[in-house]
Write an enzyme that holds these catalytic residues in place. Structure first.
Site, PDB file in Angstrom:
ATOM      1  N   GLY A  47       0.857  -1.177   0.000  1.00  0.00           N
ATOM      2  CA  GLY A  47       0.000   0.000   0.000  1.00  0.00           C
ATOM      3  C   GLY A  47       0.891   1.224   0.000  1.00  0.00           C
ATOM      4  N   CYS A  79       6.085  -5.207   0.306  1.00  0.00           N
ATOM      5  CA  CYS A  79       6.141  -3.879  -0.300  1.00  0.00           C
ATOM      6  C   CYS A  79       6.137  -2.787   0.776  1.00  0.00           C
ATOM      7  CB  CYS A  79       5.033  -3.732  -1.332  1.00  0.00           C
ATOM      8  SG  CYS A  79       5.336  -2.415  -2.533  1.00  0.00           S
ATOM      9  N   HIS A 173       4.820  -8.538  -4.262  1.00  0.00           N
ATOM     10  CA  HIS A 173       3.486  -8.886  -3.756  1.00  0.00           C
ATOM     11  C   HIS A 173       3.171 -10.367  -3.990  1.00  0.00           C
ATOM     12  CE1 HIS A 173       1.927  -4.781  -3.002  1.00  0.00           C
ATOM     13  NE2 HIS A 173       2.804  -4.443  -3.928  1.00  0.00           N
ATOM     14  N   GLU A 175       1.024 -12.108  -2.630  1.00  0.00           N
ATOM     15  CA  GLU A 175      -0.426 -12.308  -2.518  1.00  0.00           C
ATOM     16  C   GLU A 175      -1.153 -12.097  -3.841  1.00  0.00           C
ATOM     17  OE1 GLU A 175       0.085  -7.884  -1.906  1.00  0.00           O
ATOM     18  OE2 GLU A 175       1.247  -9.690  -1.491  1.00  0.00           O
TER      19      GLU A 175
END
Length: 190
Positions: A47, A79, A173, A175
């Site tokens: 984010g 991140c 990332h 995910e």
């Protein structure tokens, strides 16, 4: 096993989906009162690290989470989450208010690959896991590491994954890709 996922902003829902697929229960950490609920490990998602750091302070969550990390709670940071764990931010202006946990002795460079157009996808080795897909979005990289930090992944001669005690931090990332081995490795730390 219950995982506390920082859910102030960023890619927290994607982490929850992967962890639940692997059989873990997730709790969203949105306010200080959520921190009193029991959980076994912590995810700090991607984010905007500056926004996340400010919100952690404003919502009264910062000190509790920092203490949990320092006392050994397993952490997976991706991140912006990796930036939150860094002891030093490359280019940080002296005297700027401290918004980060600083629990991994490493120096990280924000937005190191440029703006959104500099985002990319590749595959590379992660120590102990194998070759994994890596999605970088306005990603940082780790400029240097200190004592006790194990380098887990390098892309184009830049460090993009580390482990320090109870903490795993990645510039990319995991995910966002179908490979769940990094999350499995994280769950094994618990």
């Amino acid at each position: 096993m219950k995982i506390g996922v920082l859910a102030l902003q960023g890619a927290f829902a994607e982490h929850e989906k992967v962890l639940e697929q692997l059989g873990a229960e997730c709790i969203e950490l949105r306010q200080a009162r959520n921190l009193s609920e029991p959980y076994d490990a912590l995810v700090l998602p991607g984010g905007e690290s500056t926004v996340q750091g400010k919100l952690l302070k404003e919502l009264g969550m910062f000190d509790t989470i920092k203490s949990q990390i320092e006392n050994g709670m397993p952490v997976l940071a991706t991140c912006a989450g990796a930036i939150l764990l860094a002891e030093t931010i490359d280019g940080q202006i002296k005297g700027q208010p401290e918004q980060y946990f600083g629990t991994i002795p490493m120096c990280i460079r924000r937005n190191a690959y440029g703006r959104q157009l500099g985002s990319f996808h590749t595959e590379a080795q992660v120590a102990g896991i194998g070759t994994v897909p890596m999605t970088f979005i306005r990603a940082p990289y780790i400029a240097s590491v200190g004592d006790g930090v194990e380098v887990l992944a390098v892309v184009e001669e830049r460090i993009v994954g580390v482990k320090h005690k109870n903490q795993m931090a990645f510039s990319f990332h995991p995910e966002l890709d179908p490979d769940v081995r990094i999350h499995k490795a994280f769950l094994k730390m618990i």
